[in-house]
Motif scaffolding. Structure first.
Motif, PDB file in Angstrom:
ATOM      1  N   THR A   1       0.839  -1.199   0.000  1.00  0.00           N
ATOM      2  CA  THR A   1       0.000   0.000   0.000  1.00  0.00           C
ATOM      3  C   THR A   1       0.872   1.246   0.000  1.00  0.00           C
ATOM      4  O   THR A   1       0.556   2.241  -0.649  1.00  0.00           O
ATOM      5  CB  THR A   1      -0.925  -0.001   1.239  1.00  0.00           C
ATOM      6  N   THR A   2       1.976   1.186   0.748  1.00  0.00           N
ATOM      7  CA  THR A   2       3.000   2.221   0.662  1.00  0.00           C
ATOM      8  C   THR A   2       3.929   1.857  -0.482  1.00  0.00           C
ATOM      9  O   THR A   2       4.630   0.841  -0.429  1.00  0.00           O
ATOM     10  CB  THR A   2       3.798   2.313   1.979  1.00  0.00           C
ATOM     11  N   LYS A   3       3.905   2.618  -1.520  1.00  0.00           N
ATOM     12  CA  LYS A   3       4.718   2.332  -2.700  1.00  0.00           C
ATOM     13  C   LYS A   3       6.179   2.640  -2.394  1.00  0.00           C
ATOM     14  O   LYS A   3       6.524   3.763  -2.001  1.00  0.00           O
ATOM     15  CB  LYS A   3       4.247   3.156  -3.896  1.00  0.00           C
ATOM     16  N   ALA A   4       7.020   1.648  -2.556  1.00  0.00           N
ATOM     17  CA  ALA A   4       8.435   1.821  -2.241  1.00  0.00           C
ATOM     18  C   ALA A   4       9.256   0.945  -3.167  1.00  0.00           C
ATOM     19  O   ALA A   4       9.077  -0.274  -3.187  1.00  0.00           O
ATOM     20  CB  ALA A   4       8.703   1.442  -0.783  1.00  0.00           C
ATOM     21  N   PRO A   5      10.160   1.529  -3.941  1.00  0.00           N
ATOM     22  CA  PRO A   5      10.996   0.718  -4.832  1.00  0.00           C
ATOM     23  C   PRO A   5      11.964  -0.147  -4.049  1.00  0.00           C
ATOM     24  O   PRO A   5      12.286   0.134  -2.883  1.00  0.00           O
ATOM     25  CB  PRO A   5      11.746   1.768  -5.665  1.00  0.00           C
ATOM     26  N   THR A   6      12.411  -1.215  -4.661  1.00  0.00           N
ATOM     27  CA  THR A   6      13.333  -2.114  -3.979  1.00  0.00           C
ATOM     28  C   THR A   6      14.601  -1.366  -3.567  1.00  0.00           C
ATOM     29  O   THR A   6      15.123  -0.516  -4.293  1.00  0.00           O
ATOM     30  CB  THR A   6      13.675  -3.322  -4.870  1.00  0.00           C
ATOM     31  N   GLY A   7      15.071  -1.695  -2.365  1.00  0.00           N
ATOM     32  CA  GLY A   7      16.264  -1.050  -1.835  1.00  0.00           C
ATOM     33  C   GLY A   7      15.994   0.236  -1.083  1.00  0.00           C
ATOM     34  O   GLY A   7      16.925   0.859  -0.573  1.00  0.00           O
ATOM     35  N   SER A   8      14.721   0.636  -0.981  1.00  0.00           N
ATOM     36  CA  SER A   8      14.418   1.925  -0.369  1.00  0.00           C
ATOM     37  C   SER A   8      14.258   1.836   1.134  1.00  0.00           C
ATOM     38  O   SER A   8      14.199   0.754   1.724  1.00  0.00           O
ATOM     39  CB  SER A   8      13.170   2.537  -1.011  1.00  0.00           C
ATOM     40  N   TYR A   9      14.174   2.998   1.741  1.00  0.00           N
ATOM     41  CA  TYR A   9      14.019   3.158   3.186  1.00  0.00           C
ATOM     42  C   TYR A   9      12.706   3.882   3.416  1.00  0.00           C
ATOM     43  O   TYR A   9      12.494   4.993   2.907  1.00  0.00           O
ATOM     44  CB  TYR A   9      15.193   3.983   3.713  1.00  0.00           C
ATOM     45  N   VAL A  10      11.809   3.252   4.149  1.00  0.00           N
ATOM     46  CA  VAL A  10      10.508   3.863   4.435  1.00  0.00           C
ATOM     47  C   VAL A  10      10.520   4.362   5.871  1.00  0.00           C
ATOM     48  O   VAL A  10      10.676   3.575   6.812  1.00  0.00           O
ATOM     49  CB  VAL A  10       9.354   2.867   4.222  1.00  0.00           C
ATOM     50  N   ASP A  11      10.376   5.659   6.025  1.00  0.00           N
ATOM     51  CA  ASP A  11      10.310   6.282   7.343  1.00  0.00           C
ATOM     52  C   ASP A  11       8.840   6.460   7.698  1.00  0.00           C
ATOM     53  O   ASP A  11       8.160   7.323   7.150  1.00  0.00           O
ATOM     54  CB  ASP A  11      11.022   7.629   7.316  1.00  0.00           C
ATOM     55  N   ARG A  12       8.348   5.554   8.560  1.00  0.00           N
ATOM     56  CA  ARG A  12       6.937   5.502   8.901  1.00  0.00           C
ATOM     57  C   ARG A  12       6.098   5.336   7.633  1.00  0.00           C
ATOM     58  O   ARG A  12       6.113   4.267   7.055  1.00  0.00           O
ATOM     59  CB  ARG A  12       6.541   6.704   9.757  1.00  0.00           C
ATOM     60  N   GLY A  13       5.432   6.345   7.141  1.00  0.00           N
ATOM     61  CA  GLY A  13       4.542   6.141   6.004  1.00  0.00           C
ATOM     62  C   GLY A  13       5.047   6.651   4.675  1.00  0.00           C
ATOM     63  O   GLY A  13       4.271   6.739   3.718  1.00  0.00           O
ATOM     64  N   ARG A  14       6.337   6.966   4.575  1.00  0.00           N
ATOM     65  CA  ARG A  14       6.814   7.521   3.313  1.00  0.00           C
ATOM     66  C   ARG A  14       8.242   7.091   3.016  1.00  0.00           C
ATOM     67  O   ARG A  14       9.032   6.832   3.925  1.00  0.00           O
ATOM     68  CB  ARG A  14       6.736   9.057   3.352  1.00  0.00           C
TER      69      ARG A  14
END
Length: 307
Positions: A264-277
């Protein structure tokens, strides 16, 4: 879409909230909780109430032999068709000791074993069983920034050394103190981000890997090895901070984790998600030389269980 999601740290804290959200939002998912001993029995039954598909596998994440046994059991269940296709792994369990001297049965420092090696061994033993599209999520921590803005001075920043040193007890200054244990924790979380970057380079297309930072979440079980005063503060005093921007409630952190796991939170591979972004992790966390060096080291450390 029917799927199996393997999750460590689903029995309490933000993991328990995330597990509930995952099952509610993805009713076709089979949640397989990995927990120590009989600890996972009751939570699995509670999560499965109402017809949700939930099971558990026993594993002591501080023992590579135990992690290996759990991963092999999961592989066997997938191969027999007892579980739907594997589309997720969530390495959410973590540990923080009051020293940097606690050694596990494999001879490695316990914080490094649980927060780094256990996840790596699961990823390596399950990677050929994933069915695309799949997502691996590793819970990180903003303590890896090492500045007051991100940890309010409560946790020393990471101190990077050769992985051969970091993996062993006594790697940090004053290793017999809580400060030493917290340094081991922040450094292990930096290592986890390095490996997320390396997994993103090495895993097949269709298997994404993301680091998730819940922020400072008071009231979880992370401080369970701390002294009585620190445990009291984490349970009774610091939760008030969730009313400010400086802390995240268990409910919000678990919701964010579920959103990352389900995509649901769109995140490319290798990324870092800080809470909701999606955000940038620390400047220090982008270092291909360290990432490659760490990969080579953890491959050696776990080689006896991946052959």
């Amino acid at each position: 879409m029917q799927s199996t999601i393997v999750m460590t740290g689903a029995t309490r804290g933000i993991g328990r909230v995330a597990a509930e959200c995952i099952l509610r939002e993805s009713p076709d998912a089979h949640l397989l909780s990995v927990a120590r001993g009989s600890v996972g029995v009751r939570p699995a039954a509670e999560l499965g109430a109402g017809g949700h598909a939930v099971s558990h596998v026993e594993a002591d994440l501080g023992s590579l032999a135990s992690v290996h046994s759990a991963a092999v059991e999961i592989r066997d269940r997938l191969d027999r068709g007892d579980l739907p296709p594997l589309r997720g792994f969530v390495g959410n369990a973590g540990i923080q000791h009051t020293n940097a001297l606690t050694e596990g049965p494999d001879g490695f420092e316990s914080t490094f074993t649980v927060n780094v090696l256990a996840n790596h061994l699961f990823v390596r033993l399950l990677e050929d069983r994933f069915a695309a599209p799949a997502r691996i999520v590793i819970t990180a921590s903003d303590t890896h920034f090492g500045d007051f803005k991100h940890n309010m001075g409560m946790v020393p920043g990471p101190v990077w050394r050769s992985p051969e040193v970091l993996a062993r007890a006594g790697a940090f200054a004053k290793p017999d103190t809580a400060a030493g244990g917290r340094t081991a924790y922040s450094t292990s979380k930096l290592a986890a981000i390095y490996l997320v970057h390396e997994y993103a380079r090495r895993l097949p297309a269709g298997i994404d890997v993301v680091a998730y930072n819940p922020g400072f979440v008071p009231g979880t079980g992370l401080a369970r090895h701390a002294g009585p005063l620190a445990r009291f503060a984490m349970r009774r005093i610091l939760p008030v901070m969730t009313l400010t921007p400086f802390a995240t409630s268990r409910r919000a952190a678990g919701r964010h984790l579920a959103d990352v796991v389900l995509g649901t939170t769109k995140a490319p591979t290798g990324s870092y998600v800080d809470r909701g972004r999606v955000a940038r992790s620390s400047q220090e966390s982008y270092d291909p030389r360290r990432e490659g060096e760490l990969w080579d080291a953890v491959e050696r450390f776990t080689a006896a269980y991946t052959a």
